[in-house]
Design a protein around this motif. Structure first.
Motif, PDB file in Angstrom:
ATOM      1  N   GLY A   1       0.842  -1.195   0.000  1.00 25.93           N
ATOM      2  CA  GLY A   1       0.000   0.000   0.000  1.00 25.93           C
ATOM      3  C   GLY A   1       0.881   1.250   0.000  1.00 25.93           C
TER       4      GLY A   1
ATOM      5  N   ARG B   1       0.412   5.801   3.464  1.00 25.30           N
ATOM      6  CA  ARG B   1       0.081   7.147   3.955  1.00 25.30           C
ATOM      7  C   ARG B   1      -1.417   7.433   3.977  1.00 25.30           C
ATOM      8  NH1 ARG B   1       4.072   7.501   0.384  1.00 25.30           N
ATOM      9  NH2 ARG B   1       2.634   8.112  -1.249  1.00 25.30           N
ATOM     10  N   CYS B   2      -2.219   6.684   3.221  1.00 24.75           N
ATOM     11  CA  CYS B   2      -3.659   7.012   3.170  1.00 24.75           C
ATOM     12  C   CYS B   2      -4.335   6.537   4.463  1.00 24.75           C
ATOM     13  CB  CYS B   2      -4.312   6.384   1.933  1.00 24.75           C
ATOM     14  SG  CYS B   2      -4.543   4.603   2.041  1.00 24.75           S
TER      15      CYS B   2
ATOM     16  N   CYS C   1      -4.250   2.680   4.878  1.00 20.06           N
ATOM     17  CA  CYS C   1      -2.920   2.165   5.219  1.00 20.06           C
ATOM     18  C   CYS C   1      -2.552   2.522   6.654  1.00 20.06           C
ATOM     19  CB  CYS C   1      -1.869   2.707   4.255  1.00 20.06           C
ATOM     20  SG  CYS C   1      -1.890   1.902   2.646  1.00 20.06           S
TER      21      CYS C   1
ATOM     22  N   CYS D   1      -6.003   0.125   0.429  1.00 13.81           N
ATOM     23  CA  CYS D   1      -5.245   1.336   0.092  1.00 13.81           C
ATOM     24  C   CYS D   1      -5.981   2.107  -1.000  1.00 13.81           C
ATOM     25  CB  CYS D   1      -3.830   0.986  -0.378  1.00 13.81           C
ATOM     26  SG  CYS D   1      -2.912   2.458  -0.883  1.00 13.81           S
TER      27      CYS D   1
ATOM     28  N   VAL E   1      -4.670   4.664  -2.663  1.00 10.03           N
ATOM     29  CA  VAL E   1      -3.743   5.217  -3.646  1.00 10.03           C
ATOM     30  C   VAL E   1      -3.261   4.131  -4.609  1.00 10.03           C
ATOM     31  CG1 VAL E   1      -1.569   6.467  -3.938  1.00 10.03           C
ATOM     32  CG2 VAL E   1      -3.053   6.977  -1.979  1.00 10.03           C
TER      33      VAL E   1
HETATM   34 ZN    ZN Z   1      -2.596   3.617   1.109  1.00 14.83          ZN
END
Ligand code: ZN
Ligand code: NAD
Ligand code: ZN
Length: 344
Positions: A88, A91-92, A95, A103, A105
């Motif tokens: 992943g 950072r999202c 995640c 994830c 992104v």
């Molecule tokens: Zn993510």
């Protein structure tokens, strides 16, 4: 080193490629075993541009650490590990919660999905993807990472419905399905109905603890509804590890009002979901439909624990690396029972 690569959409080839070097934070793993997942066939069949080419396939990996790149702590040559395949963005929101399988992104970021996988003598992976497997047989460890993890996650999503006295229908007793049955036996007290087109798969289901086995086909839904009690009965949870039109139709015809439908298989069928109270409705009222994807690292650790404790055991057919293309052809024909595992 030798690697089995998707060189173009639909083409799988045994080729020679340079041995990868582990980058910062990565380890070089000597591949001990790689499961042949049906998703690899979907990846091969996908439209050009969906997945990178050339790319080494194989996302169900276990091996031994050969060397570690800069900045890797806690992993040394000789350590035996299973690989968590998802990468992943880290950072999202998903995640950050440890739900890399959600994830936002890189929804399809992973080893053997967006970068070279494990159908090779060596693979470089981020050290953060490794989990210890102790002295487990690597041909057992590899299938845990997807054939074990994906059904485990699906069962987790339906855990609140999987109470004693309820029924779970499992459709497709292949690589994932035969692990799902063992996960249900080990972690719930539900009644299990197994469905497959293959007699061998139904035999395996019976040996693994399914309470009823039902041949797939146009009569399957009626047979299951009789087994799970008179109307308005129905199955509390349905796990579909095929996802073809006939199995989705069976799934929606047997799920109980307020039940859970978990659609794991990617065979291209469509489920009609319409908010109507017709009799019979396309999907019963209050039913939850979920399309699970793989699982989390924390869940993989639990799956490995089940494997190490002997409660989860893949029925494995092994092939050398050079025969990986034949193994995939056998999988496509329906000639693999349990999981085909490639041993490079
Ligand atoms: Zn993510
Ligand atoms: P598999 O080929 O090992 O098993 C499929 C099983 O389904 C076989 O036993 C086969 O006999 C049976 N089957 C086929 N058609 C059927 C039908 N019409 N009715 C009943 N049974 C039928 O495949 P697998 O590796 O276990 O993967 C199963 C599916 O799950 C694939 O579509 C795969 O791509 C998908 N998958 C999804 C995820 C996810 O995260 N959502 C992860 C891994 C695999
Ligand atoms: Zn897979």
């Amino acid at each position: 080193m030798r690697a089995v690569r998707m060189t173009a959409p639909g083409t799988l080839e045994l080729t020679d490629v340079p041995t990868p070097q582990p980058g910062p934070g990565e380890v070089l793993l000597r591949v001990g075993a790689v499961g042949a997942c049906h998703s690899d066939l979907h990846i091969l069949d996908a439209a050009a541009g969906m997945f990178p080419t050339p790319m080494t396939l194989g996302h169900e990996i276990a091996g031994t650490v050969e060397s570690a790149g800069a900045g890797v702590d806690g992993w040394s040559p000789g350590d035996r590990a299973a690989v968590y395949g998802i990468i992943g963005c880290g950072r999202c929101r998903a995640c950050l919660r440890g739900e890399e399988n959600r994830c936002r992104v890189n929804p399809l970021g992973g080893i053997g999905l967006s970068r070279d996988g494990g159908l090779a003598e060596y693979v470089a992976v981020p050290a953060s993807r490794l989990l210890h497997v102790g002295d487990m047989d690597l041909t057992q460890a590899a299938p845990l990472t997807d054939a074990g993890l994906t059904p485990y996650h699906a069962v987790e999503l339906a855990r609140d419905r999987l109470r004693p006295g309820t029924t779970c229908v499992v459709i497709g007793i292949g690589g994932l399905g035969h692990m799902a049955l063992q996960i249900l036996v080990a972690t719930t007290a539900v009644r299990i109905v197994a469905v497959d087109t293959s007699v061998a798969a139904l035999d395996l289901a019976g040996r693994l603890g399914a309470h009823h086995v039902v041949p797939a086909g146009p009569d399957a839904a009626a047979t299951i509804r009789e087994l799970v009690g008179p109307p308005p009965g129905g199955a509390d949870v349905v796990l579909d590890f095929v996802g073809a039109q006939p199995t989705l139709d069976t799934a929606r015809q047997v799920v109980a009002t307020g039940g859970h439908l978990l659609l794991v298989g990617l065979a291209g069928g469509t489920l009609p979901v319409r908010p109507v109270a017709d009799e019979p409705p396309p999907v019963p009222l209050e039913t939850s439909v979920v399309v699970p994807f793989w699982g989390t690292r924390a869940e993989l650790q639990e799956v490995i624990a089940l494997g190490r404790d002997g409660r989860l055991h893949a029925d494995v057919q092994t092939f050398p690396l050079a025969e990986a293309p034949e193994a995939y052809e056998a999988l496509r024909r329906g000639d693999i029972h349990g999981r085909a595992v490639i041993v490079p």
